[in-house]
Write an enzyme that holds these catalytic residues in place. Structure first.
Site, PDB file in Angstrom:
ATOM      1  N   GLY A 139       0.810  -1.219   0.000  1.00  0.00           N
ATOM      2  CA  GLY A 139       0.000   0.000   0.000  1.00  0.00           C
ATOM      3  C   GLY A 139       0.838   1.261   0.000  1.00  0.00           C
ATOM      4  N   ASP A 140       1.960   1.244   0.713  1.00  0.00           N
ATOM      5  CA  ASP A 140       2.857   2.402   0.724  1.00  0.00           C
ATOM      6  C   ASP A 140       3.434   2.661  -0.664  1.00  0.00           C
ATOM      7  OD1 ASP A 140       2.668   3.257   3.325  1.00  0.00           O
ATOM      8  OD2 ASP A 140       4.384   2.117   4.044  1.00  0.00           O
ATOM      9  N   ILE A 141       3.837   1.598  -1.336  1.00  0.00           N
ATOM     10  CA  ILE A 141       4.465   1.749  -2.647  1.00  0.00           C
ATOM     11  C   ILE A 141       3.449   2.231  -3.675  1.00  0.00           C
ATOM     12  CG2 ILE A 141       5.489   0.414  -4.530  1.00  0.00           C
ATOM     13  CD1 ILE A 141       6.909  -1.158  -2.141  1.00  0.00           C
TER      14      ILE A 141
END
Length: 769
Positions: free
Chosen positions: A542-544
């Site tokens: 999700g961060d990427i």
């Protein structure tokens, strides 16, 4: 946008269609070229698949092989060719110097596997994604809703915008986007653990491989979360446990030590699980967030429209008469796409006869410079999502100035559980995690808790084109740097905020990590083997995704500023970014994980091969591929077996089909099995871990994906490369991540004009490091 709206001609494929959708969300004109019988997604999911991928586009029908002249007429007035065809349209586009030609293929245009067949499962396997999901003693697990295809799509959309920006200085160019490389660049620590510690972590199951987070059963489903990343979060969780009499032995002094908690994490998690299991998932998440603890209910796609944050921010859009997922961010200047028209087949056929002038081309005054050369970015981000965004910008030439707090530098410099290094784990400059996502940047250290420090920050903002931050929603306002103040300092500033939930809405103050955002998006709930066997996506996918979407937003806003002269605030919500990667899940009301299978193809799966923890991913997309597979595995009689002639029949006889394919695979090395199947045009690939990617993958090696650079403290090591290859204005890994505070004086002299005396006074006052 403006009157000069770019026109994108899309020759679609599963690896390009998301790029086309994103460009529609940016306000670009996307012309879908369909075969005479219509795009294949018109026949999937009763038309819902077409509505999701292609609503908002214009449609012409054309067979490029039979009518290359018709395609060339269309391209002669277009800005971009988004090309997902297997063999490419270089011959048709030849001589159209204005055209930005973006080729998106499973494995790229060069290398020994450039001709290999790739599906989402196979690219995810060969790119390293599958090795990061699943139980350590079970098979690797496929992420749902085609996450490899989505990664290729957002990278392709970034490539389009970089190509258009570069065209302001010179001609259009061919851009090569490898879906495998896009996945290999998006693994968080997947390859970094091997690069920096010579180890390959096992599949993590339901527990994050680095931070103390995981998936927990609630009374009516699952929640995602954990102990958080600060002493305050542990203290708050422990206080809650004590209030409820559920602390067991965790109130003993030994558990105040984060190293002790990590060492005995199984025990700590069992106590937490016993507590969580008594609560309904939504109530637990709300009570946790009231205590500023990072927990979220694991929702399924049918529950998304009930999410008050998504509803308040008007995230959803109408595709025809269907309520569908919206776009990752509002653009331009806060505009939300409320509805999109689903085009009829060939509804815009008149475009083929339109005489549209060729777009202008730059004078070529800056040959070979990367697309973002001359753009200055002030980077106030930390950990992963924000630094990943600014890494993309820096890779393509932006001068990125990373600002760290003197008192609280980026946590990935120090956090013991995130430190990847062969050396001293207390040295802030040796962490491979930090050094990977901050390469190509300059760094300054500044105390922003002082008036002088904020004043320095204001002077830097006045001289930058872009400011990116991923703080919680109120931090910048508390610094006196809300968007109204930023606009006064620098009217043309592109301000990209990347909080977990966004700056508005009833959950704007929720504490978010990558795993909790994935839980809220539907992704975690669909990752598993069935409704009672959810595994979840635990690493920082999700961060990427948020980082990539923020990079896309930044370049789009720079283009918008060039056209209009106006900056803007892009209030990107990490929740909305990952939810936009959930494909057709909302339209089909997906409610249960399906493991490694496919809703239409059969067989598709991951099969054990010769060797310890070696696996083969296979997708059979047609009856013809099934017949060919039967020949390869030495069972030609199954290719003519009436029970197995169709995908539905093979699905009914799944035990038989998986049994014979699994028996064949177990006798072979995974690479050899993949090569035998690929020789017959069947998508197949070994499930590769970080060591395989770095040391053994011939395709990534041929593309020069891993790049060796020297760091002044950590020494020489390999960096993950740039998955977008612009032939005329390439990005690159030019230099290492900054040593803490190493560039402070240089940046302040060069960018803000500070004198030696002023620098000396600020150092003496502790404002600078």
């Amino acid at each position: 946008m403006t009157a000069s709206i770019p026109r994108v001609v899309e020759l679609t494929s599963p690896f390009t269609r998301f790029a086309g959708r994103l460009l529609v969300g940016l306000g670009y004109e996307v012309v879908l070229v369909e075969p005479p019988e219509g795009d294949e997604t018109r026949r999937e999911l009763e038309g819902d698949a077409f509505a999701h991928w292609h609503a908002g586009k214009r449609s012409v029908t054309l067979d490029p092989a039979a009518s290359p002249a018709g395609l060339r007429r269309l391209l002669s007035g277009a800005d971009v060719l988004l090309d997902g065809t297997p063999d490419g349209m270089e011959s048709v586009a030849d001589g159209l110097d204005h055209l930005v030609h973006v080729r998106v293929t499973p494995f790229g245009l060069v290398g020994p596997r450039s001709g290999w067949q790739g599906t989402d499962l196979v690219v995810a396997a060969l790119g390293g994604m599958l090795a990061q999901v699943g139980d350590p003693d079970g098979p690797p697990l496929h992420l749902p809703q085609d996450q490899a295809e989505h990664l290729a799509g957002v990278n392709a959309a970034i490539a389009v915008l970089l190509g258009l920006r570069a065209r302001r200085r010179g001609p259009g160019q061919l851009i090569d986007v490898s879906a495998q490389a896009c996945v290999a660049a998006a693994l968080e620590a997947g390859a970094l653990a091997h690069l920096h510690e010579d180890r390959v972590p096992p599949r993590p199951g339901r527990v994050h491989p680095l931070v103390p987070h995981g998936l927990f059963r609630a009374a009516d489903g699952y929640v995602g979360g954990g102990l958080g990343g600060s002493p305050r979060m542990w203290d708050a969780l422990l206080a809650w446990l004590c209030e409820e009499g559920a602390q067991a032995d965790l109130a003993e002094p030994r558990w105040q030590d984060p190293v002790e908690r990590k060492k005995h994490q199984d025990h700590v998690f069992k106590v937490v699980q016993d507590f969580v299991g008594t609560w309904p998932k939504a109530e637990f998440a709300e009570r946790a967030q009231a205590r500023k603890l990072p927990w979220a209910a694991v929702d399924l796609p049918p529950e998304l429209t009930d999410n008050p944050q998504l509803a308040a921010r008007k995230f959803f859009t109408k595709a025809g008469d269907r309520t569908d997922l919206g776009f990752p961010f509002a653009f331009p200047e806060g505009r939300r796409v409320a509805s999109l028209t689903v085009p009829g087949r060939g509804a815009d056929q008149a475009l083929l006869d339109e005489r549209r002038p060729a777009p202008p081309v730059g004078d070529g005054g800056s040959p070979g410079l990367p697309a973002l050369d001359g753009v200055r970015v002030l980077d106030l981000t930390w950990v992963l999502a924000g630094p990943y965004c600014t890494k993309v910008l820096a890779d393509h030439g932006a001068d990125v100035i990373k600002v760290e707090s003197v008192r609280r530098p980026d946590p990935t410099r120090f956090a013991p559980f995130m430190h990847l290094s062969r050396g001293d784990h207390t040295d802030p400059n040796t962490n491979g995690y930090f050094n990977e996502v901050n390469r190509n940047k300059r760094g300054i250290a500044l105390d922003t808790r002082t008036e002088e420090g904020v004043a320095v920050l204001r002077e830097l903002i006045a001289s930058c084109d872009v400011l990116v931050e991923n703080f919680s929603a109120t931090v910048m306002t508390k610094l006196g740097l809300g968007y109204d103040e930023l606009r006064e300092i620098n009217p043309g500033l592109v301000y990209v905020s990347m909080s977990g939930m966004g700056h508005t809405g009833p959950r704007a103050g929720w504490v978010s990590y990558a795993d909790t955002v994935s839980a809220s998006s539907g992704l975690t709930g669909l990752t598993g083997w069935g409704p009672d066997d959810v595994v979840g996506v635990i690493y920082g996918h999700g961060d990427i995704v948020a980082g990539l979407q923020a990079a896309l937003a930044t370049v789009a806003a720079l283009e918008h500023r060039t056209e209009t002269g106006r900056g803007q605030h892009i209030d990107l919500s990490q929740l909305e970014a990952i939810t936009a990667h959930m494909g057709t899940s909302l339209l089909t009301s997906s409610r249960s994980p399906i493991g490694n299978t496919h809703p239409r193809w059969s067989p598709q799966g991951v099969y054990r091969c010769l060797g310890a923890d070696r696996w083969l991913a296979v997708s059979v997309r047609s009856d013809e591929e099934w017949t060919a597979l039967c020949d390869v595995i030495g069972r030609p009689e199954l290719g003519v077996d009436d029970r197995l002639r169709t995908a539905d029949g093979r699905r009914r006889e799944r035990t038989l089909v998986d049994g014979v394919l699994g028996e064949w695979a177990r006798s072979l090395p995974a690479d050899m099995a993949a090569e035998l199947l690929q020789a017959r045009g069947i998508p197949a690939g070994a499930v590769q871990d970080g060591r395989d990617l770095v040391e053994h993958d011939p395709q990534l090696r041929a593309r020069g994906f891993y790049v060796r650079r020297e760091h002044p403290v950590a020494g020489a090591f390999l960096h993950e490369g740039v998955p977008i290859r612009l032939t005329g204005t390439p990005g690159s890994v030019r230099g290492p991540a900054p040593v803490l505070g190493a560039d402070t004086d240089e940046v302040l002299r060069e960018v803000a004009g500070f004198t030696p005396d002023r620098l000396r006074r600020l150092h003496e006052g502790g404002v600078l490091r």
